[in-house]
Design a protein around this motif. Structure first.
Motif, PDB file in Angstrom:
ATOM      1  N   LEU A  13       6.104  40.040 -50.802  1.00 25.98           N
ATOM      2  CA  LEU A  13       7.163  39.278 -50.149  1.00 25.98           C
ATOM      3  C   LEU A  13       6.575  38.147 -49.311  1.00 25.98           C
ATOM      4  CD1 LEU A  13      10.249  39.237 -49.788  1.00 25.98           C
ATOM      5  CD2 LEU A  13       9.959  40.722 -47.802  1.00 25.98           C
ATOM      6  N   SER A  14       5.486  38.431 -48.623  1.00 25.09           N
ATOM      7  CA  SER A  14       4.821  37.413 -47.804  1.00 25.09           C
ATOM      8  C   SER A  14       4.280  36.281 -48.665  1.00 25.09           C
ATOM      9  CB  SER A  14       3.683  38.057 -47.005  1.00 25.09           C
ATOM     10  OG  SER A  14       4.159  39.086 -46.173  1.00 25.09           O
ATOM     11  N   HIS A  15       3.750  36.645 -49.835  1.00 21.22           N
ATOM     12  CA  HIS A  15       3.214  35.629 -50.745  1.00 21.22           C
ATOM     13  C   HIS A  15       4.337  34.735 -51.264  1.00 21.22           C
ATOM     14  CE1 HIS A  15       0.172  33.924 -53.354  1.00 21.22           C
ATOM     15  NE2 HIS A  15       0.911  34.143 -54.423  1.00 21.22           N
ATOM     16  N   ALA A  16       5.470  35.334 -51.560  1.00 22.49           N
ATOM     17  CA  ALA A  16       6.616  34.547 -52.012  1.00 22.49           C
ATOM     18  C   ALA A  16       7.105  33.623 -50.911  1.00 22.49           C
ATOM     19  CB  ALA A  16       7.747  35.483 -52.447  1.00 22.49           C
ATOM     20  N   TRP A  33      -3.692  41.180 -50.140  1.00 20.59           N
ATOM     21  CA  TRP A  33      -3.512  40.953 -48.709  1.00 20.59           C
ATOM     22  C   TRP A  33      -4.071  39.629 -48.231  1.00 20.59           C
ATOM     23  CZ3 TRP A  33      -0.478  44.605 -46.576  1.00 20.59           C
ATOM     24  CH2 TRP A  33      -0.375  45.834 -47.261  1.00 20.59           C
ATOM     25  N   MET A  34      -4.858  38.955 -49.034  1.00 23.94           N
ATOM     26  CA  MET A  34      -5.483  37.710 -48.601  1.00 23.94           C
ATOM     27  C   MET A  34      -5.320  36.646 -49.669  1.00 23.94           C
ATOM     28  SD  MET A  34      -9.418  37.078 -47.314  1.00 23.94           S
ATOM     29  CE  MET A  34      -9.994  35.456 -46.818  1.00 23.94           C
ATOM     30  N   ALA A  35      -5.011  35.424 -49.237  1.00 24.20           N
ATOM     31  CA  ALA A  35      -4.832  34.314 -50.166  1.00 24.20           C
ATOM     32  C   ALA A  35      -5.441  33.055 -49.559  1.00 24.20           C
ATOM     33  CB  ALA A  35      -3.344  34.090 -50.455  1.00 24.20           C
ATOM     34  N   GLY A  36      -5.737  32.083 -50.413  1.00 23.83           N
ATOM     35  CA  GLY A  36      -6.359  30.856 -49.928  1.00 23.83           C
ATOM     36  C   GLY A  36      -5.783  29.635 -50.591  1.00 23.83           C
ATOM     37  N   ALA A  52       6.731  34.351 -41.183  1.00 25.25           N
ATOM     38  CA  ALA A  52       6.853  35.682 -40.586  1.00 25.25           C
ATOM     39  C   ALA A  52       5.995  36.718 -41.296  1.00 25.25           C
ATOM     40  CB  ALA A  52       8.311  36.122 -40.599  1.00 25.25           C
ATOM     41  N   GLY A  53       5.685  36.493 -42.567  1.00 26.76           N
ATOM     42  CA  GLY A  53       4.914  37.461 -43.333  1.00 26.76           C
ATOM     43  C   GLY A  53       3.417  37.271 -43.260  1.00 26.76           C
ATOM     44  N   VAL A  54       2.957  36.225 -42.570  1.00 30.09           N
ATOM     45  CA  VAL A  54       1.522  35.961 -42.430  1.00 30.09           C
ATOM     46  C   VAL A  54       1.077  36.424 -41.045  1.00 30.09           C
ATOM     47  CG1 VAL A  54      -0.225  34.150 -42.231  1.00 30.09           C
ATOM     48  CG2 VAL A  54       1.475  34.049 -44.054  1.00 30.09           C
ATOM     49  N   ILE A  55       0.116  37.338 -40.992  1.00 35.86           N
ATOM     50  CA  ILE A  55      -0.315  37.860 -39.696  1.00 35.86           C
ATOM     51  C   ILE A  55      -1.510  37.097 -39.121  1.00 35.86           C
ATOM     52  CG2 ILE A  55       0.606  40.147 -40.162  1.00 35.86           C
ATOM     53  CD1 ILE A  55      -2.250  41.098 -40.740  1.00 35.86           C
ATOM     54  N   LYS A  56      -2.294  36.460 -39.986  1.00 43.84           N
ATOM     55  CA  LYS A  56      -3.422  35.645 -39.528  1.00 43.84           C
ATOM     56  C   LYS A  56      -3.667  34.532 -40.529  1.00 43.84           C
ATOM     57  CE  LYS A  56      -6.492  39.073 -39.024  1.00 43.84           C
ATOM     58  NZ  LYS A  56      -7.732  39.793 -38.640  1.00 43.84           N
TER      59      LYS A  56
END
Length: 218
Positions: A13-16, A33-36, A52-56
């Motif tokens: 969901l965060s990636h979307a 969990w990690m993307a660039g 909201a879905g990205v924590i760092k």
């Protein structure tokens, strides 16, 4: 420059959400969990506040073969960016490869020892399963007084990042628990989910935000 995102409890969901806001899908690095991404236009503070879905999120400062990833090179990387006489650091590793995960699990303690051998006072911050939560990054000021290392492993390459922004847990808590009142009849939608839903709606309006960032392929 290349940058990274660390996703929260629901990475798909965060990636979307990130894809909708950026108008370009960040490439997953080693795990869900990690993307660039690579871009010449970047506003980390604005993105962290909005997603909201990205924590760092932060900067990818080095890309090297996994076989060359060791405590000595990480110590060089940190000491080239001095932030005080004492080194305060956290280190999180993201990979879907179990063997690589097991091989790298001792990297934080080896980094601590390497820095001590170089005469540095060191504090290693750890957390559940070794992952450093945003609240710890903020409380200990790891973006300016210390270092929050984030390492993603994809195939035979390691992407080393330094966190520049972390999700403001207190601000989201205020939105959730300090509302004037709750209305259980019409629903109590969690604020983060509500923000994600709003950001996902942007996918139907391609001209709304895609011009905000000029993105290239990661």
């Amino acid at each position: 420059m290349k940058h990274f995102f660390v996703y929260g409890a629901h990475p798909a969901l965060s990636h979307a959400e990130a894809t909708s806001v950026l108008g370009h899908a960040p490439e997953l690095i080693g795990s869900a969990w990690m993307a660039g991404l690579e871009t010449d236009s970047w506003d980390g503070e604005r993105l962290q506040d909005r997603l909201a879905g990205v924590i760092k999120l932060g900067d990818i400062v080095e890309e090297i073969p996994v076989k060359k990833l060791n405590a000595s090179m990480l110590a060089d990387l940190l000491l080239a960016r001095p932030r005080g006489s004492r080194v305060l650091f956290g280190l999180s590793i993201y990979t879907d490869d179990r063997k690589k995960s097991e091989a790298l699990q001792h990297l934080p303690i080896l980094l601590k020892r390497e820095l001590q051998d170089r005469g540095k006072g060191v504090r290693w911050v750890t957390g559940d399963r070794g992952m450093i939560v945003p609240a710890a990054v903020t409380k200990l000021d790891l973006t300016s007084q210390g270092y929050d290392l984030v390492i993603g492993v994809k195939d035979d390459m390691a992407f080393i990042g330094l966190t520049t922004h972390a999700q403001n847990a207190n601000a989201w808590s205020v939105r959730d628990y300090d509302r004037p009142f709750r209305d259980a009849k019409t629903g109590m939608l969690p604020p983060k989910l509500a923000r994600i839903m709003v950001n996902l709606a942007l996918a139907k309006r391609p001209s709304s935000t895609q011009s905000d960032l000029q993105l290239g392929a990661f």
